[in-house]
Write a protein that holds these residues in place. Sequence first.
Motif, PDB file in Angstrom:
ATOM      1  N   ARG A  35       0.834  -1.213   0.000  1.00  0.00           N
ATOM      2  CA  ARG A  35       0.000   0.000   0.000  1.00  0.00           C
ATOM      3  C   ARG A  35       0.865   1.258   0.000  1.00  0.00           C
TER       4      ARG A  35
ATOM      5  N   ALA B  73       2.281   1.661  -3.454  1.00  0.00           N
ATOM      6  CA  ALA B  73       1.229   2.095  -4.377  1.00  0.00           C
ATOM      7  C   ALA B  73       0.916   3.571  -4.168  1.00  0.00           C
ATOM      8  N   HIS B  74       0.944   4.025  -2.921  1.00  0.00           N
ATOM      9  CA  HIS B  74       0.710   5.438  -2.623  1.00  0.00           C
ATOM     10  C   HIS B  74       1.827   6.299  -3.214  1.00  0.00           C
TER      11      HIS B  74
ATOM     12  N   ARG C 282      -4.256  -1.519  -6.122  1.00  0.00           N
ATOM     13  CA  ARG C 282      -4.878  -1.109  -4.865  1.00  0.00           C
ATOM     14  C   ARG C 282      -6.145  -1.928  -4.585  1.00  0.00           C
TER      15      ARG C 282
ATOM     16  N   LYS D  51      -6.832  -4.544  -1.470  1.00  0.00           N
ATOM     17  CA  LYS D  51      -8.008  -4.381  -0.609  1.00  0.00           C
ATOM     18  C   LYS D  51      -8.825  -5.674  -0.532  1.00  0.00           C
TER      19      LYS D  51
END
Length: 78
Positions: free
Chosen positions: A18, A21-22, A69, A73
């Motif tokens: 995450r 990816a951010h 993403r 999730k």
Amino acid sequence: MTSSPTPQIPEELALEIRRLAHELSNALEIIVQTGYLLGMAELKPPADEWLRMLESGTNKALDTNLQLREYIKRNTPH
């Protein structure tokens, strides 16, 4: 034919993915904004075609990042 369930991503690994990816989203935002600004300029050939290529590649990268993403999730324990 039944498919086996996708194994869950361990939480520690999911947090790092995450984070990456951010960071990728942040870098892509710079590219998107730069492409927008270049689009405001009156580019002459072949630069106008290069801008279209940049925009196409950027859109593919944005879509891939979104898919990543969403995958994280869906496959992370809540």
